[in-house]
Scaffold this motif. Structure first.
Motif, short mmCIF file in Angstrom:
data_model
loop_
_atom_site.label_atom_id
_atom_site.label_comp_id
_atom_site.label_asym_id
_atom_site.label_seq_id
_atom_site.Cartn_x
_atom_site.Cartn_y
_atom_site.Cartn_z
N VAL A 55 0.91 -1.24 0.12
CA VAL A 55 -0.08 0.08 0.11
C VAL A 55 0.86 1.24 -0.07
CG1 VAL A 55 -1.85 1.18 1.27
CG2 VAL A 55 -1.90 -1.23 1.36
N VAL A 56 0.76 2.32 -1.17
CA VAL A 56 1.59 3.40 -1.24
C VAL A 56 0.85 4.61 -1.09
CG1 VAL A 56 3.58 2.54 -2.32
CG2 VAL A 56 1.63 3.20 -3.66
N GLU A 57 1.11 5.77 -0.77
CA GLU A 57 0.22 6.74 -0.87
C GLU A 57 -0.03 7.40 -2.12
OE1 GLU A 57 1.69 10.05 2.05
OE2 GLU A 57 0.90 11.48 0.50
N SER A 58 1.15 7.26 -2.96
CA SER A 58 0.79 8.23 -4.59
C SER A 58 1.55 7.27 -5.39
CB SER A 58 1.53 9.17 -4.53
OG SER A 58 2.93 9.18 -4.04
N VAL A 59 1.15 7.47 -6.51
CA VAL A 59 2.00 6.81 -7.85
C VAL A 59 3.27 6.93 -7.82
CG1 VAL A 59 2.11 6.95 -10.28
CG2 VAL A 59 -0.08 6.97 -9.28
N ALA A 60 3.95 8.46 -7.42
CA ALA A 60 5.22 8.59 -7.09
C ALA A 60 5.87 7.63 -6.31
CB ALA A 60 5.47 10.17 -6.92
N ASP A 61 5.17 7.29 -5.14
CA ASP A 61 6.12 6.37 -4.45
C ASP A 61 6.02 5.05 -4.73
OD1 ASP A 61 6.22 8.43 -2.64
OD2 ASP A 61 4.34 7.95 -1.35
N LEU A 62 4.85 4.52 -5.55
CA LEU A 62 4.82 3.30 -6.18
C LEU A 62 6.12 3.08 -7.25
CD1 LEU A 62 1.91 1.49 -7.97
CD2 LEU A 62 4.07 1.49 -8.88
N VAL B 231 -2.69 1.89 -4.52
CA VAL B 231 -2.31 3.23 -4.47
C VAL B 231 -3.41 4.05 -3.66
CG1 VAL B 231 -1.82 5.53 -5.66
CG2 VAL B 231 -1.02 3.23 -6.61
N LEU B 232 -3.27 4.66 -2.57
CA LEU B 232 -4.34 5.27 -1.83
C LEU B 232 -4.69 6.58 -2.20
CD1 LEU B 232 -3.03 4.89 1.80
CD2 LEU B 232 -4.83 3.57 0.78
N GLY B 233 -3.68 7.21 -3.10
CA GLY B 233 -4.08 8.74 -3.47
C GLY B 233 -3.97 9.83 -2.60
N GLY B 234 -3.59 9.38 -1.40
CA GLY B 234 -3.58 10.51 -0.14
C GLY B 234 -3.34 9.76 1.02
N ASP C 287 0.71 11.99 9.57
CA ASP C 287 -0.64 11.69 8.72
C ASP C 287 -0.13 10.15 7.91
OD1 ASP C 287 -2.12 13.80 9.33
OD2 ASP C 287 -1.89 14.80 7.29
N GLY C 288 0.88 9.95 7.57
CA GLY C 288 1.14 8.66 7.04
C GLY C 288 1.04 7.44 7.98
N GLN C 289 1.63 7.73 9.27
CA GLN C 289 1.68 6.71 10.11
C GLN C 289 0.11 6.54 10.78
OE1 GLN C 289 4.39 4.53 10.68
NE2 GLN C 289 4.81 5.65 8.72
N THR C 290 -0.66 7.54 10.88
CA THR C 290 -2.08 7.59 11.33
C THR C 290 -2.83 6.61 10.34
OG1 THR C 290 -2.05 9.74 12.30
CG2 THR C 290 -4.13 8.98 11.80
N THR C 291 -2.46 7.04 9.03
CA THR C 291 -3.26 6.05 7.98
C THR C 291 -3.00 4.69 8.14
OG1 THR C 291 -3.11 8.05 6.84
CG2 THR C 291 -3.63 6.09 5.57
N PRO D 44 13.70 7.52 7.20
CA PRO D 44 13.98 8.76 8.29
C PRO D 44 12.90 9.32 8.54
CG PRO D 44 15.47 9.18 6.28
CD PRO D 44 14.60 8.02 6.11
N VAL D 45 12.50 9.70 9.97
CA VAL D 45 11.36 10.27 10.44
C VAL D 45 11.44 11.44 9.66
CG1 VAL D 45 10.18 11.36 12.60
CG2 VAL D 45 11.42 9.09 12.53
N GLY D 46 9.91 11.70 9.28
CA GLY D 46 9.48 13.01 8.57
C GLY D 46 9.91 12.95 6.94
N GLY D 47 10.59 12.09 6.54
CA GLY D 47 11.18 11.82 5.44
C GLY D 47 10.04 11.42 4.37
N GLU D 48 10.17 11.45 3.04
CA GLU D 48 9.09 10.86 2.05
C GLU D 48 10.05 9.88 1.19
OE1 GLU D 48 6.14 14.82 2.45
OE2 GLU D 48 6.83 14.06 0.45
N LEU D 49 9.23 8.93 0.97
CA LEU D 49 9.53 7.94 0.10
C LEU D 49 10.41 8.36 -1.06
CD1 LEU D 49 7.11 4.76 -0.10
CD2 LEU D 49 9.50 4.85 0.92
#
Lengths: 200, 200
Positions: A86-93, A108-111, A150-154, A177-182
């Motif tokens: 499960v990924v947040e976005s296509v960029a992450d995929l 892809v969640l889309g958010g 938000d990512g961890q809550t999700t 890294p904490v706060g980092g983006e894939l």
């Protein structure tokens, strides 16, 4: 005509300057380069861009960008491993695919869930994910969400929704890294975090 | 399919990564942005790029990029001032136009004289320039060449060729940094150098 080029060329430059990573000046240089290297760049780009514009759509199964009903990942029979990432976005995929460490399917969640922005589970295709995991008899769902609040809550919300099903829910190992983006991580870190994933 | 996208999308990304200012990663982000902002970016870009590919050519008079027989500068009757500004490349012409300090016509050489690379006067349209200055009864030819050794050599050669004609030959004022190239200069410096041009 402010920049010395004809109107169609100026229009192209103005559009290219809106792309991420290109400002007005680099858009101008890129346009000039395309026009100079006509056979190598301009004509192939027209063809590639037209084809993408005509064929691009959302994969019916995972939400990736596709040019048919299913994206290349979902259409590949060798990837039916019973694992859903499960990924947040296509960029992450795409970032996961670049790392080359995962051989299953995606969702892809889309958010991410956000009370502040009014984004709830339905908007993120979470009921879809639960139904799909059930229907496909998935063995494992890997939550590869960004290490943001938000990512961890999700991730925790999804883990709760999947708890009644007979499957493992895991998350990427600490190492992101904490706060980092894939999408900004190097491939090695993504690969290592995937290999060291832990049950949630 | 190495990056997680379908083949037409990967092909588009590979082409975009060849543009100056975009690497493989920023090409990927730009492609994703285009696909996300379909109505705002992808469709207009397809139209703009197709139009440029169909109409783009070289201006018959000055060598600028044009979409008709004459470029926008040459087609503008208000710019028939009897001044011809000689530049090395279309990028330099555009840099002059951005500075907004020159209101006459241009002549694009397409390079500079170089014994090492075997570039002679004919390859640079210098005989064209002389014929054109004569036919148009130009009052002044401004040599706006880069302040490099080859650029200045070319400027002196052109000044010699134009000497028999009844016109002023001038060059951009010192103010252009030695070794610098026009396309990288700020507009203020280009404007100041043009205003302070001196007879050669």
């Amino acid at each position: 005509m402010a920049g010395g080029a004809d109107e169609p060329v100026e229009r192209l430059i103005a559009l290219m300057a809106r792309l991420p990573g290109l400002g007005p000046r680099s858009a101008r240089r890129a346009a000039l380069q395309m026009i100079r290297r006509r056979a190598l760049l301009l004509d192939p780009l027209v063809a590639a861009l037209s084809e993408v514009a005509e064929t691009v759509r959302e994969c019916e199964r995972c939400g990736n960008i596709a040019t048919g009903p299913l994206c290349a990942v979902c259409a590949d029979p060798r990837r039916a491993t019973g694992e859903i990432c499960v990924v947040e976005s296509v960029a992450d995929l795409w970032a996961m695919e670049r790392a080359g460490a995962f051989r299953g399917h995606y969702h892809v969640l889309g958010g991410v869930l956000s009370a502040l922005d009014g984004v709830g589970p339905e908007a993120l295709r979470i009921p879809d994910l639960v139904a799909r995991a059930k229907a496909e008899g998935a063995r494992e769902v890997i939550l590869a969400l960004n290490a943001t609040v938000d990512g961890q809550t999700t991730a925790h919300y999804i883990a709760g929704e999947l708890a009644p099903l007979d499957l493992t829910v895991s998350t990427l190992a600490k190492g992101v890294p904490v706060g980092g983006e894939l999408d900004y991580l190097d491939d090695g870190t993504i690969g290592a975090a995937l290999l060291a994933r832990r049950a949630m």
